[in-house]
Write an enzyme that holds these catalytic residues in place. Structure first.
Site, mmCIF file in Angstrom:
data_model
loop_
_atom_site.group_PDB
_atom_site.id
_atom_site.type_symbol
_atom_site.label_atom_id
_atom_site.label_comp_id
_atom_site.label_asym_id
_atom_site.label_seq_id
_atom_site.Cartn_x
_atom_site.Cartn_y
_atom_site.Cartn_z
ATOM 1 N N GLN A 78 3.184 -1.519 -50.900
ATOM 2 C CA GLN A 78 2.824 -2.159 -49.639
ATOM 3 C C GLN A 78 3.526 -1.441 -48.487
ATOM 4 O O GLN A 78 4.640 -1.783 -48.107
ATOM 5 C CB GLN A 78 3.198 -3.645 -49.662
ATOM 6 N N PHE A 79 2.841 -0.452 -47.921
ATOM 7 C CA PHE A 79 3.433 0.341 -46.846
ATOM 8 C C PHE A 79 3.770 -0.497 -45.623
ATOM 9 O O PHE A 79 4.640 -0.133 -44.828
ATOM 10 C CB PHE A 79 2.526 1.516 -46.464
ATOM 11 N N THR A 80 3.121 -1.646 -45.460
ATOM 12 C CA THR A 80 3.362 -2.467 -44.271
ATOM 13 C C THR A 80 4.782 -3.025 -44.218
ATOM 14 O O THR A 80 5.221 -3.483 -43.160
ATOM 15 C CB THR A 80 2.341 -3.619 -44.165
#
Length: 149
Positions: A78-80
């Site tokens: 989850q790059f966020t």
């Protein structure tokens, strides 16, 4: 590297309406890989995830790890988690690693957790996923390999 570790009764990931991974008791771990992460960050994170003592013992105290209970990990990229919202209202993702490098470290993290004796299932890298998380507690722990928090 940042992780949101959630103690779960069960977790699953679906892509395009199809369940691709599921676990029973253990952790759903959402992980974000930063541009300045390296193998040391992976080792730190793997060790923390495997040995985090947040499962209850016979006295009801959080004293047991995944290894102690035979738990599993559902690891979801989850790059966020690297989004910076200190300025403005739209997250800045400049600290998120490029996909090809992030995948390399993600796969290394999977391997390192498995080497330590814990079964790992994953989401689908760069896919739109539906993640089912049935929290137990709830118990949610934030881990940052740079020890920012």
């Amino acid at each position: 590297m940042r992780a949101v570790v959630q103690r779960v009764i069960r977790g699953e990931v679906s892509v395009d309406g199809e369940v691709i991974s599921s676990i029973g008791k253990g952790f759903v771990v959402l992980v974000g890989i930063s541009v300045d992460d390296n193998e040391n960050d992976v080792m730190y994170m793997a060790d923390k995830i495997v040995n985090l003592r947040v499962f209850e013992d016979e006295e009801g105290k959080m004293n047991l790890s995944l290894l102690d209970i035979g738990g599993e990990v559902l690891l979801v990229s989850q790059f966020t988690l690297l989004g910076d919202v200190r300025k403005g209202r739209r997250p800045n993702f400049m600290m998120a690693q490029k996909p090809e490098e992030a995948l390399k470290y993600f796969n290394l993290l999977v391997n390192e957790i498995e080497k330590r004796g814990v079964s790992v299932k994953t989401g689908k890298f760069q896919a739109m996923m539906k993640v089912l998380i049935e929290n137990d507690g709830p118990v949610t722990i934030l881990i940052d390999s740079k020890k920012i928090f």
